[in-house]
Design a protein around this motif. Structure first.
Motif, PDB file in Angstrom:
ATOM      1  N   GLY A  83      -8.590  10.705  -6.405  1.00 28.06           N
ATOM      2  CA  GLY A  83      -8.305  10.578  -7.831  1.00 28.06           C
ATOM      3  C   GLY A  83      -6.889  10.920  -8.234  1.00 28.06           C
ATOM      4  O   GLY A  83      -6.547  10.853  -9.416  1.00 28.06           O
ATOM      5  N   GLN A  84      -6.037  11.311  -7.281  1.00 21.55           N
ATOM      6  CA  GLN A  84      -4.643  11.632  -7.573  1.00 21.55           C
ATOM      7  C   GLN A  84      -3.903  10.390  -8.067  1.00 21.55           C
ATOM      8  O   GLN A  84      -4.112   9.285  -7.586  1.00 21.55           O
ATOM      9  CB  GLN A  84      -3.972  12.165  -6.306  1.00 21.55           C
ATOM     10  N   ARG A  85      -3.022  10.579  -9.078  1.00 24.27           N
ATOM     11  CA  ARG A  85      -2.179   9.474  -9.536  1.00 24.27           C
ATOM     12  C   ARG A  85      -1.243   9.033  -8.407  1.00 24.27           C
ATOM     13  O   ARG A  85      -0.694   9.857  -7.681  1.00 24.27           O
ATOM     14  CB  ARG A  85      -1.347   9.905 -10.742  1.00 24.27           C
ATOM     15  N   THR A  86      -1.060   7.735  -8.284  1.00 25.72           N
ATOM     16  CA  THR A  86      -0.160   7.225  -7.256  1.00 25.72           C
ATOM     17  C   THR A  86       1.286   7.246  -7.713  1.00 25.72           C
ATOM     18  O   THR A  86       2.203   7.275  -6.896  1.00 25.72           O
ATOM     19  CB  THR A  86      -0.546   5.788  -6.874  1.00 25.72           C
ATOM     20  N   SER A  87       1.492   7.240  -9.021  1.00 28.93           N
ATOM     21  CA  SER A  87       2.839   7.303  -9.569  1.00 28.93           C
ATOM     22  C   SER A  87       3.009   8.610 -10.317  1.00 28.93           C
ATOM     23  O   SER A  87       2.352   8.839 -11.346  1.00 28.93           O
ATOM     24  CB  SER A  87       3.084   6.123 -10.525  1.00 28.93           C
TER      25      SER A  87
ATOM     26  N   MET B  60       0.839  -1.200   0.000  1.00 26.33           N
ATOM     27  CA  MET B  60       0.000   0.000   0.000  1.00 26.33           C
ATOM     28  C   MET B  60       0.878   1.256   0.000  1.00 26.33           C
ATOM     29  O   MET B  60       1.896   1.318   0.692  1.00 26.33           O
ATOM     30  CB  MET B  60      -0.908   0.020   1.233  1.00 26.33           C
ATOM     31  N   ASN B  61       0.468   2.241  -0.776  1.00 25.87           N
ATOM     32  CA  ASN B  61       1.173   3.515  -0.836  1.00 25.87           C
ATOM     33  C   ASN B  61       0.317   4.602  -0.204  1.00 25.87           C
ATOM     34  O   ASN B  61      -0.886   4.430   0.015  1.00 25.87           O
ATOM     35  CB  ASN B  61       1.499   3.886  -2.281  1.00 25.87           C
ATOM     36  N   GLN B  62       0.930   5.732   0.046  1.00 23.98           N
ATOM     37  CA  GLN B  62       0.193   6.870   0.595  1.00 23.98           C
ATOM     38  C   GLN B  62       0.001   7.922  -0.483  1.00 23.98           C
ATOM     39  O   GLN B  62       0.936   8.277  -1.202  1.00 23.98           O
ATOM     40  CB  GLN B  62       0.953   7.462   1.777  1.00 23.98           C
ATOM     41  N   CYS B  63      -1.224   8.422  -0.620  1.00 23.39           N
ATOM     42  CA  CYS B  63      -1.548   9.438  -1.635  1.00 23.39           C
ATOM     43  C   CYS B  63      -0.794  10.726  -1.350  1.00 23.39           C
ATOM     44  O   CYS B  63      -0.767  11.220  -0.212  1.00 23.39           O
ATOM     45  CB  CYS B  63      -3.058   9.701  -1.653  1.00 23.39           C
ATOM     46  N   ILE B  64      -0.205  11.301  -2.385  1.00 24.97           N
ATOM     47  CA  ILE B  64       0.539  12.550  -2.248  1.00 24.97           C
ATOM     48  C   ILE B  64      -0.387  13.704  -1.877  1.00 24.97           C
ATOM     49  O   ILE B  64      -0.004  14.635  -1.174  1.00 24.97           O
ATOM     50  CB  ILE B  64       1.275  12.876  -3.567  1.00 24.97           C
ATOM     51  N   ASN B  65      -1.637  13.629  -2.339  1.00 27.33           N
ATOM     52  CA  ASN B  65      -2.571  14.738  -2.151  1.00 27.33           C
ATOM     53  C   ASN B  65      -3.298  14.679  -0.812  1.00 27.33           C
ATOM     54  O   ASN B  65      -3.296  15.654  -0.059  1.00 27.33           O
ATOM     55  CB  ASN B  65      -3.588  14.760  -3.285  1.00 27.33           C
TER      56      ASN B  65
ATOM     57  N   GLN C 112      -3.085  11.885   1.484  1.00 29.16           N
ATOM     58  CA  GLN C 112      -2.411  10.986   2.437  1.00 29.16           C
ATOM     59  C   GLN C 112      -3.198   9.716   2.768  1.00 29.16           C
ATOM     60  O   GLN C 112      -2.909   9.039   3.754  1.00 29.16           O
ATOM     61  CB  GLN C 112      -2.081  11.713   3.754  1.00 29.16           C
ATOM     62  N   ALA C 113      -4.199   9.406   1.961  1.00 31.37           N
ATOM     63  CA  ALA C 113      -4.945   8.164   2.193  1.00 31.37           C
ATOM     64  C   ALA C 113      -4.147   6.980   1.671  1.00 31.37           C
ATOM     65  O   ALA C 113      -3.297   7.127   0.785  1.00 31.37           O
ATOM     66  CB  ALA C 113      -6.306   8.239   1.497  1.00 31.37           C
ATOM     67  N   GLU C 114      -4.409   5.798   2.229  1.00 35.73           N
ATOM     68  CA  GLU C 114      -3.762   4.589   1.750  1.00 35.73           C
ATOM     69  C   GLU C 114      -4.322   4.247   0.365  1.00 35.73           C
ATOM     70  O   GLU C 114      -5.535   4.258   0.158  1.00 35.73           O
ATOM     71  CB  GLU C 114      -4.019   3.427   2.713  1.00 35.73           C
ATOM     72  N   THR C 115      -3.423   3.975  -0.593  1.00 38.65           N
ATOM     73  CA  THR C 115      -3.868   3.748  -1.972  1.00 38.65           C
ATOM     74  C   THR C 115      -3.305   2.448  -2.528  1.00 38.65           C
ATOM     75  O   THR C 115      -2.285   1.944  -2.072  1.00 38.65           O
ATOM     76  CB  THR C 115      -3.430   4.898  -2.894  1.00 38.65           C
ATOM     77  N   ALA C 116      -4.004   1.937  -3.531  1.00 38.80           N
ATOM     78  CA  ALA C 116      -3.549   0.776  -4.295  1.00 38.80           C
ATOM     79  C   ALA C 116      -4.043   0.956  -5.719  1.00 38.80           C
ATOM     80  O   ALA C 116      -5.172   1.384  -5.952  1.00 38.80           O
ATOM     81  CB  ALA C 116      -4.094  -0.526  -3.702  1.00 38.80           C
ATOM     82  N   GLY C 117      -3.205   0.677  -6.685  1.00 36.76           N
ATOM     83  CA  GLY C 117      -3.588   0.898  -8.073  1.00 36.76           C
ATOM     84  C   GLY C 117      -2.994   2.178  -8.617  1.00 36.76           C
ATOM     85  O   GLY C 117      -2.123   2.802  -7.994  1.00 36.76           O
ATOM     86  N   LYS C 118      -3.486   2.612  -9.774  1.00 35.53           N
ATOM     87  CA  LYS C 118      -2.915   3.775 -10.447  1.00 35.53           C
ATOM     88  C   LYS C 118      -3.422   5.095  -9.890  1.00 35.53           C
ATOM     89  O   LYS C 118      -2.773   6.126 -10.034  1.00 35.53           O
ATOM     90  CB  LYS C 118      -3.215   3.707 -11.944  1.00 35.53           C
TER      91      LYS C 118
END
Length: 267
Positions: free
Chosen positions: A20-24, A1-6, A8-14
């Motif tokens: 809706g912020q890109r994770t990469s 799991m990654n953290q959203c740059i915008n 800070q929520a836990e994210t998975a996927g693109k």
């Protein structure tokens, strides 16, 4: 799991499921900026091409999908409506064409009898023309509630759609019809001529009829087609009646307007 740059929520996927912020996210380069620009223009997963294509081929189906809850495939109707008006102004600016002069010249090309030069009618006509060109979004926007009212309460009462849902197709149609104005603007710049008002009106009427026959399937398509044309005509007449009432009120409040328009003062 990654953290959203915008957010800070836990994210998975693109994309972040929360905002809706890109994770990469890549570093800012010319190529990345160019790709981001076109992503904004076309929308995620080709939103703009989908909207442009389906409003041309199946406007009723596109509106039905939006009404039924699909908010991802197409631009929203209100957003598309204002986008097209903005595009018209943008094209006019790039071509160095005044919208006011364009509307005045197109009226003359349609063989509308101009009022006598220097008359009160000419002054009022110029004031109306200037107001319309300066407030094109507002003037065109006013057609939407009139057409939605006509559709909901006169021609398609059995559609089971509420009044707001009846505004979806007019927003899409009115926005899409602006492509005719954009084409006429470019044609005027290149050749000095215009797309004939009669041709533009006929195309708009046919498109309205087709769009409504594509949206409603509880009756024959031919019946819906002519009712769609009725929505266009009656909605326009309804708005003209409202404007006329407004003019009458203005004449009562300010009698000098009547003196300006009186035929004896315009010979």
């Amino acid at each position: 799991m990654n953290q959203c740059i915008n957010c800070q929520a836990e994210t998975a996927g693109k994309f972040c499921a929360n905002c809706g912020q890109r994770t990469s996210v890549k570093r800012i380069t010319f190529r990345e900026g160019w790709n981001d620009f076109w992503a904004r223009i076309y929308g995620f997963d080709g939103m703009f091409p989908n909207t442009l294509r389906d409003l041309t081929i199946r406007p009723g189906k596109a509106s039905r999908l939006f009404i039924d809850g699909n908010r991802v495939k197409y631009y929203g109707p209100v957003g598309y409506f204002f986008l097209m008006i903005t595009l018209l102004y943008l094209v006019a600016s790039l071509l160095d064409v005044s919208i006011t002069e364009f509307m005045r010249s197109s009226s003359k090309a349609a063989n509308f009898t101009p009022p006598k030069a220097g008359s009160g009618q000419e002054k009022v006509g110029e004031a109306i023309l200037q107001f319309m060109s300066d407030n094109l979004k507002l003037v065109t926007f006013l057609f939407i509630p009139a057409q939605a009212f006509t559709s909901r309460y006169i021609f398609f009462r059995k559609s089971k759609l509420n009044y707001i849902e009846h505004t979806i197709l007019p927003f899409y149609i009115q926005g899409h019809v602006y492509w005719l104005s954009v084409f006429s603007l470019i044609l005027h710049k290149l050749t000095g001529t215009f797309l004939s008002v009669s041709i533009s009106t006929v195309l708009s009427l046919v498109y309205f009829g087709y769009a409504y026959s594509d949206l409603f399937d509880y009756q024959s398509k031919i019946k819906s087609f002519f009712k769609g044309i009725g929505v266009y005509i009656v909605g326009y007449l309804l708005l003209m009646i409202i404007f006329s009432i407004g003019l009458i009120i203005l004449l009562i409040v300010d009698p000098t307007v009547f003196e300006t328009l009186r035929p004896s003062n315009n010979r």
